[in-house]
Design a protein around this motif. Structure first.
Motif, PDB file in Angstrom:
ATOM      1  N   CYS A 142      75.182  37.945  30.725  1.00 33.57           N
ATOM      2  CA  CYS A 142      74.580  36.603  30.592  1.00 33.57           C
ATOM      3  C   CYS A 142      73.105  36.926  30.226  1.00 33.57           C
ATOM      4  N   THR A 143      72.371  37.938  30.441  1.00 29.46           N
ATOM      5  CA  THR A 143      70.978  38.430  29.700  1.00 29.46           C
ATOM      6  C   THR A 143      71.378  38.779  28.350  1.00 29.46           C
ATOM      7  N   VAL A 162      70.895  28.210  32.660  1.00 29.79           N
ATOM      8  CA  VAL A 162      70.621  28.800  31.267  1.00 29.79           C
ATOM      9  C   VAL A 162      71.728  28.596  30.126  1.00 29.79           C
ATOM     10  N   ALA A 177      72.125  35.359  26.493  1.00 27.68           N
ATOM     11  CA  ALA A 177      70.885  34.565  26.180  1.00 27.68           C
ATOM     12  C   ALA A 177      69.648  34.937  25.211  1.00 27.68           C
ATOM     13  N   ILE A 178      69.270  36.318  25.531  1.00 29.24           N
ATOM     14  CA  ILE A 178      68.337  37.051  24.782  1.00 29.24           C
ATOM     15  C   ILE A 178      68.626  37.560  23.676  1.00 29.24           C
ATOM     16  N   LEU A 216      71.494  31.183  36.250  1.00 33.28           N
ATOM     17  CA  LEU A 216      72.406  31.657  35.045  1.00 33.28           C
ATOM     18  C   LEU A 216      73.277  30.564  34.708  1.00 33.28           C
ATOM     19  N   TYR A 227      71.527  28.279  26.435  1.00 29.65           N
ATOM     20  CA  TYR A 227      71.212  29.313  25.660  1.00 29.65           C
ATOM     21  C   TYR A 227      72.137  30.330  25.318  1.00 29.65           C
ATOM     22  N   TYR A 228      73.351  30.482  25.820  1.00 32.48           N
ATOM     23  CA  TYR A 228      74.150  31.703  25.592  1.00 32.48           C
ATOM     24  C   TYR A 228      75.040  31.545  24.186  1.00 32.48           C
ATOM     25  N   LEU A 249      64.586  34.833  32.257  1.00 28.36           N
ATOM     26  CA  LEU A 249      65.629  33.732  32.000  1.00 28.36           C
ATOM     27  C   LEU A 249      65.389  32.270  32.755  1.00 28.36           C
ATOM     28  N   SER A 265      64.841  40.549  33.947  1.00 29.90           N
ATOM     29  CA  SER A 265      65.466  39.432  32.973  1.00 29.90           C
ATOM     30  C   SER A 265      65.861  38.201  33.807  1.00 29.90           C
TER      31      SER A 265
END
Length: 364
Positions: free
Chosen positions: A237-238, A163, A241-242, A160, A166-167, A256, A252
């Protein structure tokens, strides 16, 4: 209950955290986000809050019946015949739960890492490993799983953190894109898995050693809180990011990990994360197998409380290979049927015993 093994309060709480978080941290984000959209984290908070109340009931019964398991104090409170009526559907549901966990592990491997390998290979290996671990005893499980839990949590939060570029916080809005109903639907799903399942720990608590000032209650509530914070963090966070696809992508945290690319030095680490997440499900499968064997042994009044471990594992293997025709049936069972089933055959009996115990205590 005749106990030959004991674990301390911290180890009990660690087992509880491994049980509640192990497979949930892999499987919760996608279906919950698919049902509740951006409000999935609110759904989890609602389910976690209700879980606190259920955990309070389980700990209350443990305090009122020290050294006794769910089967034992059910006999003492409701009588032998009513205990059998309660225990048979409860144990059948735990059989289903164990098979679902194993099937999910096999499904993870066959859909992400080893797509050409037959499902029965992974299911057999996981159940054999879980059976050997359960047969080694709860002291071995507590020491081993505490270490595995620390490794799993550390690696998940490292993913997390990596990544972070990418947030996109704007993906979290709006929180109620379709009103309150999807939030409540998500809470229903999260309640069934994993929070209603904590009743199974009424079979583990009697193994906790008796200490002069036992911090068991404090540690158990702390573990429950850590579970809620961890799952909410992964879900948030998922989504960041996505984005809108968070409800469509399974596993997920594994997905990630595929995004990580630090100066072409740290990349393609999803396999390590995959095996780490498998360890979480393996821990839960082992604990459920241990509980199922113990409950059956007590219900049948067997002298050897480890006699049924391998037969139970074999039955669970066969169920995991034959219960569902396709993945859609499995998903429907976990998200729609399971919360109602575990509440009916597991939570309601615990609440009934709690009410009866309170009534008897007040009469005295």
């Amino acid at each position: 209950m005749k106990k030959q093994e004991t674990i301390n309060s911290w180890q009990t709480a660690s087992l509880f955290l491994a049980f509640m978080t192990g497979s949930a941290i892999i499987n919760i984000p996608a279906p919950l986000t698919g049902a509740a959209k951006n409000g999935a984290w609110l759904s989890l908070l609602i389910a976690n809050g209700i879980g606190f109340l259920l955990l309070a009931c389980v700990l209350y019964l443990h305090r009122q019946y020290p050294g006794l398991t769910f089967i034992d104090y059910s006999r003492k409170t409701l009588g032998s015949w009513l205990t059998v009526v309660i225990a048979v559907p409860f144990l059948s549901t735990v059989f289903l739960m164990l098979s679902n966990i194993v099937l999910d592990i096999g499904g993870f491997f066959t859909s992400t890492m080893m797509k050409e390998t037959p499902l029965y290979v992974f299911n057999s290996l996981i159940l054999m490993t879980a059976a050997l671990t359960a047969r080694a005893g709860i002291e071995v499980m507590a020491r081993m799983f505490t270490l595995l839990l620390y490794i799993m949590v550390t690696l998940v939060f490292a993913v997390l953190l990596f990544v972070l570029p990418y947030y996109r916080p704007e993906h979290l809005l709006p929180v109620f894109p379709k009103g309150i109903k999807p939030i409540l639907h998500g809470a229903y799903m999260a309640w069934g898995f994993p929070y209603a399942e904590l009743i199974l720990f009424s079979m583990i608590l009697p193994f906790t050693s008796k200490e002069r000032k036992s911090p068991l209650v404090k540690f158990m509530f702390l573990a429950h809180l850590v579970n809620g914070v961890s799952l909410v963090t992964v879900i948030v966070c998922t989504i960041m990011a996505i984005g809108p696809l968070a409800g469509e992508i399974k596993y997920s945290v594994f997905q990630l990990a595929r995004l990580i690319n630090v100066q072409e030095i740290i990349e393609r680490i999803e396999s390590v994360i995959g095996f780490t997440l498998i360890a979480g499900s393996y821990m839960k499968a082992t604990i459920v197998l241990f509980i199922l064997n113990l409950a059956l042994s007590q219900l049948l009044k067997l002298q050897d409380d480890r006699l049924l471990i391998f037969p139970v594992a074999l039955v669970s293997l066969l169920l995991s290979l034959t219960m569902f025709k396709n993945e859609a049936e499995f998903v429907e069972n976990v998200t729609v049927v399971w919360p109602l089933l575990i509440t009916t055959v597991g939570v309601l009996p615990v609440l009934l015993i709690t009410v009866v115990t309170l009534f008897k205590k007040n009469r005295k």
